[in-house]
Design an enzyme around this catalytic site. Structure first.
Site, PDB file in Angstrom:
ATOM      1  N   ASP A 100       9.846  29.715  66.409  1.00 25.20           N
ATOM      2  CA  ASP A 100       8.381  30.347  66.910  1.00 25.20           C
ATOM      3  C   ASP A 100       7.703  30.687  65.567  1.00 25.20           C
ATOM      4  O   ASP A 100       6.443  30.488  65.374  1.00 25.20           O
ATOM      5  CB  ASP A 100       8.787  31.740  67.649  1.00 25.20           C
ATOM      6  CG  ASP A 100       9.819  31.407  68.683  1.00 25.20           C
ATOM      7  OD1 ASP A 100       9.465  30.726  69.707  1.00 25.20           O
ATOM      8  OD2 ASP A 100      10.795  31.965  68.661  1.00 25.20           O
ATOM      9  N   HIS A 108      12.765  35.811  71.676  1.00 21.45           N
ATOM     10  CA  HIS A 108      12.303  34.264  71.593  1.00 21.45           C
ATOM     11  C   HIS A 108      11.893  33.972  73.122  1.00 21.45           C
ATOM     12  O   HIS A 108      12.894  33.438  73.849  1.00 21.45           O
ATOM     13  CB  HIS A 108      13.575  33.331  71.233  1.00 21.45           C
ATOM     14  CG  HIS A 108      13.280  31.828  71.574  1.00 21.45           C
ATOM     15  ND1 HIS A 108      12.351  31.259  70.791  1.00 21.45           N
ATOM     16  CD2 HIS A 108      14.036  30.911  72.066  1.00 21.45           C
ATOM     17  CE1 HIS A 108      12.082  29.873  71.154  1.00 21.45           C
ATOM     18  NE2 HIS A 108      13.185  29.830  72.204  1.00 21.45           N
TER      19      HIS A 108
HETATM   20  N1  LIG Z   1      16.212  29.242  70.135  1.00 16.66           N
HETATM   21  C1  LIG Z   1      15.605  28.205  70.255  1.00 16.66           C
HETATM   22  O1  LIG Z   1      14.419  28.197  69.468  1.00 16.66           O
HETATM   23  C2  LIG Z   1      15.853  27.084  71.220  1.00 16.66           C
HETATM   24  C3  LIG Z   1      17.065  26.865  71.817  1.00 16.66           C
HETATM   25  N2  LIG Z   1      17.156  25.970  72.768  1.00 16.66           N
HETATM   26  C4  LIG Z   1      18.269  25.919  73.721  1.00 16.66           C
HETATM   27  O2  LIG Z   1      19.406  25.276  73.060  1.00 16.66           O
HETATM   28  C5  LIG Z   1      20.272  25.028  73.934  1.00 16.66           C
HETATM   29  C6  LIG Z   1      20.989  23.534  73.901  1.00 16.66           C
HETATM   30  O3  LIG Z   1      19.713  22.840  74.086  1.00 16.66           O
HETATM   31  P1  LIG Z   1      19.954  21.022  74.237  1.00 16.66           P
HETATM   32  O4  LIG Z   1      20.777  20.755  73.028  1.00 16.66           O
HETATM   33  O5  LIG Z   1      18.493  20.391  74.253  1.00 16.66           O
HETATM   34  O6  LIG Z   1      20.904  20.829  75.432  1.00 16.66           O
HETATM   35  P2  LIG Z   1      21.799  19.687  75.877  1.00 16.66           P
HETATM   36  O7  LIG Z   1      21.967  19.895  77.405  1.00 16.66           O
HETATM   37  O8  LIG Z   1      21.053  18.420  75.629  1.00 16.66           O
HETATM   38  O9  LIG Z   1      22.948  19.937  75.043  1.00 16.66           O
HETATM   39  C7  LIG Z   1      24.083  20.982  75.365  1.00 16.66           C
HETATM   40  C8  LIG Z   1      25.142  20.713  75.165  1.00 16.66           C
HETATM   41  O10 LIG Z   1      26.052  21.862  75.356  1.00 16.66           O
HETATM   42  C9  LIG Z   1      27.204  21.445  75.620  1.00 16.66           C
HETATM   43  N3  LIG Z   1      27.837  22.782  76.067  1.00 16.66           N
HETATM   44  C10 LIG Z   1      27.700  23.395  77.076  1.00 16.66           C
HETATM   45  N4  LIG Z   1      28.284  24.382  77.275  1.00 16.66           N
HETATM   46  C11 LIG Z   1      29.225  24.461  76.227  1.00 16.66           C
HETATM   47  C12 LIG Z   1      30.053  25.313  75.632  1.00 16.66           C
HETATM   48  N5  LIG Z   1      30.682  26.333  76.511  1.00 16.66           N
HETATM   49  N6  LIG Z   1      30.764  24.961  74.509  1.00 16.66           N
HETATM   50  C13 LIG Z   1      30.533  23.912  73.794  1.00 16.66           C
HETATM   51  N7  LIG Z   1      29.386  22.991  74.141  1.00 16.66           N
HETATM   52  C14 LIG Z   1      28.886  23.523  75.431  1.00 16.66           C
HETATM   53  C15 LIG Z   1      26.997  20.372  76.770  1.00 16.66           C
HETATM   54  O11 LIG Z   1      28.098  19.686  77.283  1.00 16.66           O
HETATM   55  C16 LIG Z   1      25.755  19.583  76.159  1.00 16.66           C
HETATM   56  O12 LIG Z   1      26.403  18.482  75.369  1.00 16.66           O
HETATM   57  C17 LIG Z   1      19.721  25.333  75.253  1.00 16.66           C
HETATM   58  O13 LIG Z   1      20.009  26.522  75.800  1.00 16.66           O
HETATM   59  C18 LIG Z   1      18.260  25.229  75.091  1.00 16.66           C
HETATM   60  O14 LIG Z   1      17.536  26.227  75.827  1.00 16.66           O
HETATM   61  C19 LIG Z   1      16.481  24.895  72.859  1.00 16.66           C
HETATM   62  C20 LIG Z   1      15.354  24.720  71.792  1.00 16.66           C
HETATM   63  C21 LIG Z   1      14.909  25.874  71.189  1.00 16.66           C
HETATM   64  O1  LIG Z   2      11.616  26.544  75.834  1.00 15.59           O
HETATM   65  C1  LIG Z   2      12.668  26.121  75.740  1.00 15.59           C
HETATM   66  O2  LIG Z   2      13.393  26.202  76.749  1.00 15.59           O
HETATM   67  C2  LIG Z   2      13.409  25.716  74.511  1.00 15.59           C
HETATM   68  C3  LIG Z   2      12.864  26.472  73.610  1.00 15.59           C
HETATM   69  O3  LIG Z   2      13.535  27.511  73.641  1.00 15.59           O
HETATM   70  C4  LIG Z   2      11.869  26.256  72.675  1.00 15.59           C
HETATM   71  O4  LIG Z   2      11.422  24.988  72.623  1.00 15.59           O
HETATM   72  O5  LIG Z   2      11.354  27.203  72.290  1.00 15.59           O
END
Ligand SMILES: NC(=O)C1=CN([C@@H]2O[C@H](COP(=O)(O)OP(=O)(O)OC[C@H]3O[C@@H](n4cnc5c(N)ncnc54)[C@H](O)[C@@H]3O)[C@@H](O)[C@H]2O)C=CC1
Ligand SMILES: O=C([O-])CC(=O)C(=O)O
Length: 328
Positions: A162, A190
């Protein structure tokens, strides 16, 4: 003499953010070009995920990174977090089109209870934890509350994406360089309620607020653009942001570990009561980092508009916390 390797755990290592972050950690972009690392990678105990993880590991090996001195694949957090110095908790379900991040609470909360407990049991007592998985602030709160033997300050949530989004919007609006913007912050959760605040920001000593001089743009364009950027990316890509999220996680950890030289950055951290935010609330604040510790920038004036925005994002966080109280 070369430095002793540090252990870095990354969860969700076979996911989209995992794929965008691991190569950068291994190349030294997070902890410095002189810091050897051991990667301890956690994925769910599901054959497809573990197989995908093996593929990522093969690619890491094929990069022959000089700083990457070990790679481990795990399906059990107690093994993955053993003696880790850094833990990036990314693994969890991302949202899809039309969802809010808070809707992920029910599916993701249990992951962070279990992982908080595992960190509590086996991680280094100085472990620096960054929660990326959404809803990031409340998941970080859950992990912290599930790890009573670790210092609260070791748990943080990612608001850096952000912060970086806000920097970029301000640079575009003013026609100035991102690198010249100082003293920006994002308060709160967030989520779309976050309050990106450029009232104190400067560009080469000039006030950003004076340069922009447009309260309507602030309220009607800037705040909604930053607050809803994640949804805009999902609408455009069909999946949530990954490379920019990985980049923000690298920025967050690098600054925490190596310091900011007095520069303000935004971190989601457990409040100690600053600015009237109740203790332990995992809240985005302006911080500076030095010697491996972050410090909240105190004494900032909170005007009526800012207080109203801070109250809204705080209320949302308190509602999320109340929703997970039964797990803690
Ligand atoms: N804080 C922020 O600014 C942001 C947060 N996110 C969040 O990050 C997270 C991951 O996003 P992506 O990588 O795009 O998702 P993705 O679905 O591509 O990958 C997530 C991975 O986590 C694994 N996983 C699920 N539960 C697990 C556990 N208990 N232990 C270990 N691995 C586990 C899954 O098997 C998958 O490979 C989501 O919750 C998303 O919303 C995404 C973008 C920004
Ligand atoms: O928006 C979502 O779900 C993923 C995220 O947290 C971001 O891009 O800020």
């Amino acid at each position: 003499m070369s430095k002793k390797p540090v252990r870095v755990a990354v969860t969700g290592a076979a996911g989209q953010i995992g794929y965008a972050i691991l190569f950068r950690i291994a190349s030294g972009e997070m902890l410095g070009k002189d810091q050897p690392v051991v990667l301890s990678l956690l994925e769910v105990p599901v054959e497809k995920a573990q197989q995908a993880l093996q593929g990522v590991i093969m690619e890491l090996q094929d990069c022959a990174f000089p700083l990457l001195v070990g790679i481990e694949a795990h399906s059990d957090p107690l093994a993955a977090f053993k003696d880790v110095d850094y833990a990036l908790l990314i693994g969890s379900r991302p949202r899809g089109p039309g969802m809010e991040r808070a809707e992920l609470l029910a599916v993701n909360a249990e992951i962070f209870t279990a992982q908080g407990k595992a960190l509590n049991a086996v991680a280094s007592r100085n472990v620096k934890v960054l929660v990326v998985g959404n809803p990031a602030n409340t998941n970080a709160y859950i992990a912290m509350k599930s790890a009573p033997d670790l210092p609260r300050k070791n748990f943080t949530a990612m608001l850096r994406l952000d912060h970086n989004r806000a920097l970029s919007q301000i640079a575009a609006k003013t026609g100035k360089a991102v690198a010249d913007i100082e003293k920006l912050t994002v308060w709160g959760n967030h989520s779309p309620t976050m309050y990106a605040d450029y009232r104190f920001a400067t560009i080469n000593g000039e006030s950003v607020k004076t340069l922009i001089n447009d309260e309507v743009w602030n309220k009607d364009t800037f705040l909604p653009t930053v607050g809803k950027r994640g949804a805009a990316i999902i609408a455009a890509r069909g999946v949530s942001s990954a490379a920019s999220a990985a980049n923000a996680a690298i920025d967050h950890m690098r600054d925490w570990a190596l310091g900011t030289n007095g520069k303000w950055v935004t971190m989601g951290i457990p409040s100690d009561g600053q600015y009237g935010i109740p203790k332990d609330t995992m809240f985005g604040f302006a911080v500076t980092c030095e010697g491996g510790e972050y410090k909240v920038v105190e004494g900032l004036e909170v005007d009526a508009f800012s207080q109203e925005r801070i109250n809204i994002t705080l209320k949302e966080l308190q509602d999320e916390q109340a929703g997970v109280a039964h797990l803690l």
